[in-house]
Design a protein around this motif. Structure first.
Motif, PDB file in Angstrom:
ATOM      1  N   SER A  87      28.803  23.634   5.036  1.00 18.36           N
ATOM      2  CA  SER A  87      28.320  24.655   4.102  1.00 18.36           C
ATOM      3  C   SER A  87      28.748  24.351   2.670  1.00 18.36           C
ATOM      4  CB  SER A  87      28.838  26.031   4.521  1.00 18.36           C
ATOM      5  OG  SER A  87      30.250  26.034   4.605  1.00 18.36           O
ATOM      6  N   LEU A  88      29.964  23.838   2.486  1.00 24.64           N
ATOM      7  CA  LEU A  88      30.409  23.480   1.140  1.00 24.64           C
ATOM      8  C   LEU A  88      29.613  22.302   0.600  1.00 24.64           C
ATOM      9  CD1 LEU A  88      32.300  23.829  -1.239  1.00 24.64           C
ATOM     10  CD2 LEU A  88      34.008  22.445  -0.042  1.00 24.64           C
ATOM     11  N   GLY A  89      29.337  21.315   1.453  1.00 17.53           N
ATOM     12  CA  GLY A  89      28.518  20.179   1.017  1.00 17.53           C
ATOM     13  C   GLY A  89      27.117  20.607   0.619  1.00 17.53           C
ATOM     14  N   ALA A  90      26.509  21.483   1.418  1.00 13.34           N
ATOM     15  CA  ALA A  90      25.169  21.966   1.078  1.00 13.34           C
ATOM     16  C   ALA A  90      25.184  22.768  -0.220  1.00 13.34           C
ATOM     17  CB  ALA A  90      24.619  22.824   2.218  1.00 13.34           C
ATOM     18  N   ALA A  91      26.240  23.581  -0.422  1.00 11.79           N
ATOM     19  CA  ALA A  91      26.339  24.361  -1.655  1.00 11.79           C
ATOM     20  C   ALA A  91      26.504  23.457  -2.870  1.00 11.79           C
ATOM     21  CB  ALA A  91      27.513  25.338  -1.556  1.00 11.79           C
ATOM     22  N   PHE A 169      26.067  27.818   9.295  1.00 13.40           N
ATOM     23  CA  PHE A 169      26.589  27.278   8.036  1.00 13.40           C
ATOM     24  C   PHE A 169      25.859  27.833   6.813  1.00 13.40           C
ATOM     25  CE2 PHE A 169      22.957  24.513   7.993  1.00 13.40           C
ATOM     26  CZ  PHE A 169      22.806  24.124   6.667  1.00 13.40           C
ATOM     27  N   GLY A 170      24.626  28.281   6.956  1.00  9.44           N
ATOM     28  CA  GLY A 170      23.868  28.788   5.822  1.00  9.44           C
ATOM     29  C   GLY A 170      24.480  30.027   5.198  1.00  9.44           C
ATOM     30  N   TYR A 171      25.131  30.858   6.011  1.00  4.26           N
ATOM     31  CA  TYR A 171      25.772  32.068   5.486  1.00  4.26           C
ATOM     32  C   TYR A 171      26.922  31.699   4.550  1.00  4.26           C
ATOM     33  CZ  TYR A 171      28.096  36.624   5.469  1.00  4.26           C
ATOM     34  OH  TYR A 171      28.677  37.803   5.077  1.00  4.26           O
ATOM     35  N   ASN A 172      27.774  30.784   4.994  1.00  5.94           N
ATOM     36  CA  ASN A 172      28.880  30.333   4.145  1.00  5.94           C
ATOM     37  C   ASN A 172      28.369  29.562   2.931  1.00  5.94           C
ATOM     38  OD1 ASN A 172      30.688  31.436   5.949  1.00  5.94           O
ATOM     39  ND2 ASN A 172      31.003  29.534   7.061  1.00  5.94           N
ATOM     40  N   MET A 173      27.268  28.881   3.093  1.00  6.73           N
ATOM     41  CA  MET A 173      26.690  28.127   1.988  1.00  6.73           C
ATOM     42  C   MET A 173      26.344  29.051   0.815  1.00  6.73           C
ATOM     43  SD  MET A 173      23.037  26.170   1.878  1.00  6.73           S
ATOM     44  CE  MET A 173      22.221  27.784   1.814  1.00  6.73           C
ATOM     45  N   ILE A 174      25.757  30.204   1.125  1.00  5.25           N
ATOM     46  CA  ILE A 174      25.400  31.154   0.069  1.00  5.25           C
ATOM     47  C   ILE A 174      26.651  31.671  -0.634  1.00  5.25           C
ATOM     48  CG2 ILE A 174      24.347  33.389  -0.377  1.00  5.25           C
ATOM     49  CD1 ILE A 174      22.342  31.191   0.170  1.00  5.25           C
ATOM     50  N   ILE A 175      27.709  31.936   0.128  1.00  6.03           N
ATOM     51  CA  ILE A 175      28.955  32.420  -0.475  1.00  6.03           C
ATOM     52  C   ILE A 175      29.559  31.338  -1.366  1.00  6.03           C
ATOM     53  CG2 ILE A 175      31.284  33.259  -0.001  1.00  6.03           C
ATOM     54  CD1 ILE A 175      30.237  34.438   2.593  1.00  6.03           C
ATOM     55  N   PHE A 176      29.592  30.109  -0.880  1.00  4.89           N
ATOM     56  CA  PHE A 176      30.128  29.008  -1.681  1.00  4.89           C
ATOM     57  C   PHE A 176      29.279  28.785  -2.935  1.00  4.89           C
ATOM     58  CE2 PHE A 176      32.355  27.123   2.155  1.00  4.89           C
ATOM     59  CZ  PHE A 176      33.622  27.335   1.635  1.00  4.89           C
ATOM     60  N   LEU A 177      27.984  28.925  -2.805  1.00  2.00           N
ATOM     61  CA  LEU A 177      27.098  28.730  -3.950  1.00  2.00           C
ATOM     62  C   LEU A 177      27.386  29.769  -5.029  1.00  2.00           C
ATOM     63  CD1 LEU A 177      24.788  26.987  -4.971  1.00  2.00           C
ATOM     64  CD2 LEU A 177      23.189  28.577  -3.899  1.00  2.00           C
TER      65      LEU A 177
END
Length: 292
Positions: A87-91, A169-177
């Motif tokens: 998720s961090l990598g995607a963000a 992982f998409g949920y954490n991705m939005i938070i990291f973004l």
């Protein structure tokens, strides 16, 4: 009316709802865990007996409980880091100024989060089918023999972990973004002027500034992964050889398959204590790291 009374007046409806639909069921479940409430007591309440901590003592001496706890800890220990890294990598990729069509990719990567777990798990069962699954078809194209992904005790849990990471992982991705977009651009500009590489910028600017966000994501992910149930229930039904039985799956079987509701309630509270201990440890480690 003073401000304090007005505040309690507005809070009362919400507190009543929380008390009625959360606090009372929790208290009732705890009381239930202190009894031998089973199918016989369900038929006639006079068969109910108070056993105090007997259910907890029996669970702690039951090999299946420790096996389920081991499977759950394995799922958490492998799945949580993979989910956070992914998720961090995607963000980071979506936050890059070089990225194009960001709304499209945000929607596409977040879509699995809002998709029904059962429906997606059924599709993944077909993808990892031993005979006609896409995964084995691709392996066969490079000369690797088919793998029994969901029928082999060594591969069943890694397959479920892979599915859970993709699903969540998409949920954490939005938070990291959101956390990345809150970091002042001036910091990166100053670092580039000083000659800092992209790796040094990530290490000395991004990670420290994302500290609170990373802690929150870690706690949410750990709490969610400890509650592993839907994935093994749909994909493996706890098999093969009970290699994917989680604590929550054991609770389900105790309560709704064998109707040992007292034992199932005890499993739930033991899981709560474990999650509480792990969360407290994470907060303590984070606090010590912040002080250092």
């Amino acid at each position: 009316m003073n401000s304090q009374r007005a505040a309690w007046l507005f809070l009362t409806p919400a507190l009543l709802v929380l008390g009625l639909f959360f606090l009372l069921p929790v208290i009732a479940a705890f009381v239930l865990s202190l009894t031998d409430y089973d199918l016989y007591a369900l038929a006639d309440i006079r068969n109910l007996r108070f056993v105090a901590l007997g259910n907890y003592w029996e669970l702690l001496h039951r090999p299946l409980f420790w096996s389920a706890l081991g499977h759950t800890l394995y799922f958490v220990a492998i799945g949580v880091p993979l989910s956070i890294i992914t998720s961090l990598g995607a963000a980071l990729l979506l936050n890059s100024p070089l990225a194009r069509m960001k709304p499209l990719f945000r929607t596409a990567l977040f879509a699995p989060v809002v998709t029904t777990v059962v429906a997606v798990a059924v599709i993944w069962r077909y993808l990892f089918n031993t005979k006609y699954g896409l995964a084995n078809y691709l392996l066969g194209g490079i000369g690797i023999h088919p793998v029994d992904w969901l029928g082999d005790p060594h591969w069943a849990m890694p397959t479920i972990i892979l599915f859970a990471v993709w699903k969540n992982f998409g949920y954490n991705m939005i938070i990291f973004l959101a956390g990345l977009q809150a970091i002042p651009a001036d910091l990166y500009e100053a670092a580039r002027i000083d000659g800092a590489s992209a790796l040094r910028q990530f290490r000395h600017i991004t990670l420290p500034m994302l500290g609170p966000t990373l802690l929150m994501v870690s706690i949410l992910t750990v709490s969610g992964y400890f509650q592993l149930f839907a994935e093994p229930y749909v994909m493996t039904e706890g098999g093969p050889l009970q290699s994917t039985v989680s604590v929550l799956y054991l609770m389900y079987e105790e309560g709704f398959k064998w109707w040992n509701l007292g034992s199932a309630s005890a499993v739930a509270f033991l899981l709560f204590l474990i999650m509480f201990a792990v969360t407290a440890m994470m907060l303590r480690v984070s606090k010590r790291g912040g002080e250092a």
